[in-house]
Write a protein that holds these residues in place. Structure first.
Motif, PDB file in Angstrom:
ATOM      1  N   GLY A   1      56.699  48.227  81.935  1.00  0.00           N
ATOM      2  CA  GLY A   1      55.401  48.606  81.384  1.00  0.00           C
ATOM      3  C   GLY A   1      55.483  49.483  80.151  1.00  0.00           C
ATOM      4  O   GLY A   1      54.512  50.161  79.809  1.00  0.00           O
ATOM      5  N   TRP A   2      56.622  49.464  79.455  1.00  0.00           N
ATOM      6  CA  TRP A   2      56.776  50.268  78.227  1.00  0.00           C
ATOM      7  C   TRP A   2      55.770  49.804  77.172  1.00  0.00           C
ATOM      8  O   TRP A   2      55.310  48.668  77.196  1.00  0.00           O
ATOM      9  CB  TRP A   2      58.210  50.205  77.700  1.00  0.00           C
ATOM     10  N   PHE A   3      55.431  50.683  76.241  1.00  0.00           N
ATOM     11  CA  PHE A   3      54.412  50.395  75.233  1.00  0.00           C
ATOM     12  C   PHE A   3      55.004  49.977  73.891  1.00  0.00           C
ATOM     13  O   PHE A   3      54.620  48.963  73.330  1.00  0.00           O
ATOM     14  CB  PHE A   3      53.524  51.627  75.014  1.00  0.00           C
ATOM     15  N   PHE A   4      55.902  50.806  73.347  1.00  0.00           N
ATOM     16  CA  PHE A   4      56.447  50.507  72.019  1.00  0.00           C
ATOM     17  C   PHE A   4      57.809  51.159  71.850  1.00  0.00           C
ATOM     18  O   PHE A   4      58.210  52.022  72.641  1.00  0.00           O
ATOM     19  CB  PHE A   4      55.495  50.977  70.906  1.00  0.00           C
TER      20      PHE A   4
ATOM     21  N   ARG B   1      51.066  45.538  84.257  1.00  0.00           N
ATOM     22  CA  ARG B   1      52.489  45.902  84.289  1.00  0.00           C
ATOM     23  C   ARG B   1      52.659  47.409  84.188  1.00  0.00           C
ATOM     24  O   ARG B   1      53.647  47.951  84.669  1.00  0.00           O
ATOM     25  CB  ARG B   1      53.235  45.263  83.113  1.00  0.00           C
ATOM     26  N   VAL B   2      51.714  48.075  83.549  1.00  0.00           N
ATOM     27  CA  VAL B   2      51.778  49.535  83.443  1.00  0.00           C
ATOM     28  C   VAL B   2      51.718  50.136  84.850  1.00  0.00           C
ATOM     29  O   VAL B   2      52.418  51.100  85.143  1.00  0.00           O
ATOM     30  CB  VAL B   2      50.650  50.085  82.546  1.00  0.00           C
ATOM     31  N   ASN B   3      50.905  49.552  85.729  1.00  0.00           N
ATOM     32  CA  ASN B   3      50.803  50.056  87.095  1.00  0.00           C
ATOM     33  C   ASN B   3      52.024  49.687  87.940  1.00  0.00           C
ATOM     34  O   ASN B   3      52.520  50.503  88.695  1.00  0.00           O
ATOM     35  CB  ASN B   3      49.545  49.524  87.789  1.00  0.00           C
ATOM     36  N   SER B   4      52.488  48.481  87.791  1.00  0.00           N
ATOM     37  CA  SER B   4      53.572  48.015  88.660  1.00  0.00           C
ATOM     38  C   SER B   4      54.946  48.488  88.217  1.00  0.00           C
ATOM     39  O   SER B   4      55.868  48.553  89.031  1.00  0.00           O
ATOM     40  CB  SER B   4      53.551  46.489  88.760  1.00  0.00           C
TER      41      SER B   4
END
Length: 125
Positions: free
Chosen positions: A95-98, A86-89
């Protein structure tokens, strides 16, 4: 003025009230290549601006994700644990982390807006 800010290390933070959602930029995910693993911070962890907050691993390399602002982690994106791609797409959306509750909102003044970040990235190419 937008509530979206960027760092020179290619993190972004979207401010909603006193909570910021943090991820890496499209530029960063493109440079990393296919993301295969994401290590997220624990909820409740206190992060310091510019210090390591998370780790992202790709087929090319592992890279630290730095906290764009100081504060306490209030939520993490558990979807990335099972679907790191999801980080790539969708690096700047799904694709958020926190999420982090800001302890010092004045730190935002040292970050870039979209136009400044885009100019910064253009200078790197």
């Amino acid at each position: 003025m937008s509530d979206l800010y960027f760092t020179k290390d290619h993190e972004w933070v979207l401010l909603q009230g006193d909570v910021g959602t943090v991820g890496i930029t499209n530029y960063a995910q493109h440079a990393l290549g296919d993301v295969v693993f994401v290590e997220l911070p624990d909820v409740g962890r206190v992060l310091e601006q510019g210090k390591e907050a998370a780790v992202v691993e790709s087929v090319k390399a592992a890279s630290e994700v730095f906290a764009p602002v100081s504060g306490e982690v209030t939520e993490v994106n558990h979807d990335l644990e099972g679907e790191p791609a999801r980080v790539n797409s969708s690096a700047e959306e799904d694709g958020w982390f926190f999420k982090i509750r800001l302890s010092d909102p004045s730190q935002l003044s040292g970050l870039m807006d979209r136009a400044a970040y885009d100019a910064y990235v253009e200078g790197l190419q």
